[in-house]
Write a protein that holds these residues in place. Structure first.
Motif, PDB file in Angstrom:
ATOM      1  N   PHE A 152       1.802   5.448   0.244  1.00  0.00           N
ATOM      2  CA  PHE A 152       1.479   6.581   1.096  1.00  0.00           C
ATOM      3  C   PHE A 152       2.135   7.837   0.547  1.00  0.00           C
ATOM      4  CE2 PHE A 152       5.448   4.988   2.781  1.00  0.00           C
ATOM      5  CZ  PHE A 152       6.179   6.139   3.055  1.00  0.00           C
ATOM      6  N   GLN A 153       1.651   8.953   1.018  1.00  0.00           N
ATOM      7  CA  GLN A 153       2.175  10.247   0.590  1.00  0.00           C
ATOM      8  C   GLN A 153       2.337  11.129   1.821  1.00  0.00           C
ATOM      9  OE1 GLN A 153      -0.252  11.861  -2.464  1.00  0.00           O
ATOM     10  NE2 GLN A 153       0.907  13.738  -2.636  1.00  0.00           N
TER      11      GLN A 153
ATOM     12  N   TYR B 287      -6.204   9.180   7.788  1.00  0.00           N
ATOM     13  CA  TYR B 287      -4.943   9.903   7.604  1.00  0.00           C
ATOM     14  C   TYR B 287      -4.112   9.780   8.875  1.00  0.00           C
ATOM     15  CZ  TYR B 287      -7.419  13.490  10.282  1.00  0.00           C
ATOM     16  OH  TYR B 287      -8.134  14.145  11.242  1.00  0.00           O
TER      17      TYR B 287
ATOM     18  N   MET C  71       0.845  -1.174   0.000  1.00  0.00           N
ATOM     19  CA  MET C  71       0.000   0.000   0.000  1.00  0.00           C
ATOM     20  C   MET C  71       0.895   1.243   0.000  1.00  0.00           C
ATOM     21  SD  MET C  71      -2.641   1.325   2.930  1.00  0.00           S
ATOM     22  CE  MET C  71      -3.391  -0.276   2.956  1.00  0.00           C
TER      23      MET C  71
ATOM     24  N   THR D 286       6.215  10.645  -2.066  1.00  0.00           N
ATOM     25  CA  THR D 286       5.410   9.451  -2.248  1.00  0.00           C
ATOM     26  C   THR D 286       6.256   8.212  -1.957  1.00  0.00           C
ATOM     27  OG1 THR D 286       4.073  10.587  -3.901  1.00  0.00           O
ATOM     28  CG2 THR D 286       3.946   8.184  -3.865  1.00  0.00           C
ATOM     29  N   ASN D 287       5.774   7.409  -1.030  1.00  0.00           N
ATOM     30  CA  ASN D 287       6.404   6.138  -0.647  1.00  0.00           C
ATOM     31  C   ASN D 287       7.837   6.291  -0.176  1.00  0.00           C
ATOM     32  OD1 ASN D 287       4.018   4.751  -1.292  1.00  0.00           O
ATOM     33  ND2 ASN D 287       4.630   4.615  -3.430  1.00  0.00           N
TER      34      ASN D 287
ATOM     35  N   ASP E 250      -1.098  10.456   3.910  1.00  0.00           N
ATOM     36  CA  ASP E 250      -2.335   9.954   3.327  1.00  0.00           C
ATOM     37  C   ASP E 250      -2.009   8.742   2.474  1.00  0.00           C
ATOM     38  OD1 ASP E 250      -4.556  12.074   3.862  1.00  0.00           O
ATOM     39  OD2 ASP E 250      -2.798  13.244   3.270  1.00  0.00           O
ATOM     40  N   ARG E 251      -3.007   7.943   2.186  1.00  0.00           N
ATOM     41  CA  ARG E 251      -2.816   6.828   1.262  1.00  0.00           C
ATOM     42  C   ARG E 251      -2.563   7.399  -0.136  1.00  0.00           C
ATOM     43  NH1 ARG E 251      -6.688   5.005   4.824  1.00  0.00           N
ATOM     44  NH2 ARG E 251      -6.240   2.986   5.747  1.00  0.00           N
TER      45      ARG E 251
ATOM     46  N   PHE F  51      -1.934   2.109   8.120  1.00  0.00           N
ATOM     47  CA  PHE F  51      -2.896   2.209   7.024  1.00  0.00           C
ATOM     48  C   PHE F  51      -3.543   0.865   6.675  1.00  0.00           C
ATOM     49  CE2 PHE F  51      -1.223   6.439   5.217  1.00  0.00           C
ATOM     50  CZ  PHE F  51      -2.293   7.131   5.766  1.00  0.00           C
ATOM     51  N   GLU F  52      -3.088  -0.225   7.258  1.00  0.00           N
ATOM     52  CA  GLU F  52      -3.788  -1.497   7.077  1.00  0.00           C
ATOM     53  C   GLU F  52      -5.177  -1.451   7.700  1.00  0.00           C
ATOM     54  OE1 GLU F  52      -1.248  -4.556   8.617  1.00  0.00           O
ATOM     55  OE2 GLU F  52       0.159  -4.368   6.942  1.00  0.00           O
TER      56      GLU F  52
ATOM     57  N   GLU G 176       2.727   2.101   6.792  1.00  0.00           N
ATOM     58  CA  GLU G 176       2.021   1.037   6.085  1.00  0.00           C
ATOM     59  C   GLU G 176       1.192   0.189   7.039  1.00  0.00           C
ATOM     60  OE1 GLU G 176       5.061  -0.938   3.820  1.00  0.00           O
ATOM     61  OE2 GLU G 176       5.255   0.758   2.436  1.00  0.00           O
TER      62      GLU G 176
END
Length: 153
Positions: free
Chosen positions: A3-4, A135, A1, A86-87, A151-152, A128-129, A125
């Motif tokens: 993220f940002q 957020y 997944m 990002t990531n 955020d995702r 966010f699971e 990560e």
């Protein structure tokens, strides 16, 4: 997944850039000369020692929630855009310790943990699971100051 990580929106702060110190003080803003370790909440990079920075209080969690929060932040007057990563975690964030707090859409904290900057990707990560987490807010764990939002992606 994915993220940002995002810095704060620069347009909120540009009206302060270049203002005389007396005008800033009336708004409870201080202009300082950066020392090592002054992290900018726009660029997500440390200010260069000697660079002018603004120190001000910023409401980083608003809305009708018991978790409403305002705290001190540094902003580089030379910043020209809001950073987005990002990531990845920017290099300047890696040596620090962070508190990462996960909120739902209503601004209620659902989970939180602490991690070194070098381990932030895996913590982000993991948080966010949980599909209920909308957020994340990252805070500098030692001083408690707001760092950035995740955020995702």
């Amino acid at each position: 997944m994915g993220f940002q990580l995002s810095g704060l929106p620069i347009e909120v702060f540009t009206p302060l850039f270049g203002q005389p110190d007396a005008v800033l003080r009336r708004q409870n803003v201080l202009r300082l000369v950066a020392e090592p370790g002054f992290p900018c909440r726009l660029s997500l990079r440390d200010a260069t020692p000697g660079e002018p920075v603004l120190l001000l209080s910023y409401p980083h969690l608003t809305g009708p929630t018991p978790y409403r929060a305002t705290g001190p932040i540094f902003v580089r007057e030379t910043a020209r855009e809001t950073a987005v990563f990002t990531n990845m975690v920017p290099p300047e964030m890696r040596p620090r310790l962070y508190s990462v707090r996960g909120y739902n859409d209503a601004g209620i904290m659902l989970d939180a943990d602490v991690a070194a900057g070098a381990a932030l990707e895996s913590l982000i990560e993991r948080l966010f699971e949980n599909p209920q987490i909308a957020y994340l807010h990252l805070h500098h764990a030692r001083r408690g100051c707001y760092a950035c939002r995740a955020d995702r992606a």
